[in-house]
Motif scaffolding. Structure first.
Motif, PDB file in Angstrom:
ATOM      1  N   ARG A   1      -8.801   6.389  -3.887  1.00  0.00           N
ATOM      2  CA  ARG A   1      -9.857   6.117  -2.895  1.00  0.00           C
ATOM      3  C   ARG A   1      -9.620   4.798  -2.164  1.00  0.00           C
ATOM      4  N   ASP A   2      -9.100   3.804  -2.889  1.00  0.00           N
ATOM      5  CA  ASP A   2      -8.766   2.534  -2.241  1.00  0.00           C
ATOM      6  C   ASP A   2      -7.692   2.748  -1.178  1.00  0.00           C
TER       7      ASP A   2
ATOM      8  N   HIS B   1      -5.429   6.466 -10.611  1.00  0.00           N
ATOM      9  CA  HIS B   1      -5.632   5.032 -10.835  1.00  0.00           C
ATOM     10  C   HIS B   1      -4.319   4.394 -11.268  1.00  0.00           C
TER      11      HIS B   1
ATOM     12  N   ARG C   1      -9.230   4.506   1.774  1.00  0.00           N
ATOM     13  CA  ARG C   1     -10.130   3.614   2.502  1.00  0.00           C
ATOM     14  C   ARG C   1      -9.380   2.714   3.473  1.00  0.00           C
ATOM     15  N   LEU C   2      -8.175   2.281   3.105  1.00  0.00           N
ATOM     16  CA  LEU C   2      -7.404   1.390   3.961  1.00  0.00           C
ATOM     17  C   LEU C   2      -6.427   2.119   4.879  1.00  0.00           C
TER      18      LEU C   2
ATOM     19  N   LEU D   1       0.821  -1.200   0.000  1.00  0.00           N
ATOM     20  CA  LEU D   1       0.000   0.000   0.000  1.00  0.00           C
ATOM     21  C   LEU D   1       0.862   1.260   0.000  1.00  0.00           C
TER      22      LEU D   1
ATOM     23  N   ILE E   1      -5.776  -0.146  -8.573  1.00  0.00           N
ATOM     24  CA  ILE E   1      -5.954   0.515  -7.282  1.00  0.00           C
ATOM     25  C   ILE E   1      -6.141   2.004  -7.544  1.00  0.00           C
ATOM     26  N   SER E   2      -7.015   2.607  -6.758  1.00  0.00           N
ATOM     27  CA  SER E   2      -7.280   4.038  -6.908  1.00  0.00           C
ATOM     28  C   SER E   2      -6.866   4.777  -5.649  1.00  0.00           C
TER      29      SER E   2
ATOM     30  N   ALA F   1      -5.859  -4.239  -1.215  1.00  0.00           N
ATOM     31  CA  ALA F   1      -6.536  -2.975  -1.481  1.00  0.00           C
ATOM     32  C   ALA F   1      -7.052  -2.857  -2.912  1.00  0.00           C
ATOM     33  N   MET F   2      -6.449  -3.573  -3.840  1.00  0.00           N
ATOM     34  CA  MET F   2      -6.792  -3.404  -5.257  1.00  0.00           C
ATOM     35  C   MET F   2      -8.109  -4.095  -5.603  1.00  0.00           C
ATOM     36  N   THR F   3      -8.702  -3.649  -6.691  1.00  0.00           N
ATOM     37  CA  THR F   3      -9.832  -4.349  -7.292  1.00  0.00           C
ATOM     38  C   THR F   3      -9.237  -5.415  -8.195  1.00  0.00           C
TER      39      THR F   3
END
Length: 168
Positions: A73-74, A56, A77-78, A42, A70-71, A103-105
């Motif tokens: 915002r991600d 992004h 958020r963490l 991260l 990963i953005s 953390a990633m999508t």
């Protein structure tokens, strides 16, 4: 009111039956994409996003295949709350210890470079995502974002206004 749009020759446009036009994603995507590997943390994402100003970051595996995105915002958020009772060292340790894969999508929605822009806009809107990695087969070739699409809309509106003599 009829609006005639002028298009720069640097944009790839294909004529379609019925007089409509199709703009390709490849004309509006960002080509030089900053990426991270899936063994990053991260902290790497946070520093890269801060340094580049990009919101992004596509994540690639060791063979270069897209495995996530990963953005900013991600990352937020963490991130631990600044109100948490922790030392700066503990705060930094969270970033250093959190794998980017947490953390990633994973398996993000993608689009091909020769896809119509309309498809990209439809996906961005209907799926409520703010970026689409552009892939050719398994190879990442770019990224298209909501900002890119707003830039296109701005250009089309400006071109339409100048073609009709309207002033902004």
């Amino acid at each position: 009111m009829v609006c005639w749009l002028r298009f720069s020759q640097s944009r790839r446009i294909m004529g379609q039956p019925g007089g409509s036009i199709v703009l390709e994603v490849s004309a509006y995507m960002t080509r030089n994409v900053t990426t991270l590997r899936n063994d990053s943390h991260l902290l790497d994402a946070a520093l890269l996003i801060r340094r580049t100003g990009k919101r992004h970051v596509p994540i690639l595996d060791e063979s270069g295949k897209l495995v996530g995105i990963i953005s900013d915002r991600d990352v937020s958020r963490l991130s631990p709350s600044m109100l948490a009772n922790m030392t700066p060292e503990d705060y930094n340790r969270v970033f250093e210890a959190t794998p980017i894969t947490a953390a990633m999508t994973k398996n993000p929605i993608t689009i091909a470079p020769d896809s119509p822009v309309r498809d990209a806009v439809n996906i961005l809107y209907s799926k409520r995502v703010s970026a689409l990695p552009v892939v050719d087969g398994d190879h990442l070739v770019g990224i298209v974002t909501i900002s890119d699409m707003l830039g296109l809309l701005n250009q089309l509106l400006a071109d339409g206004e100048s073609a009709t003599g309207a002033t902004p």
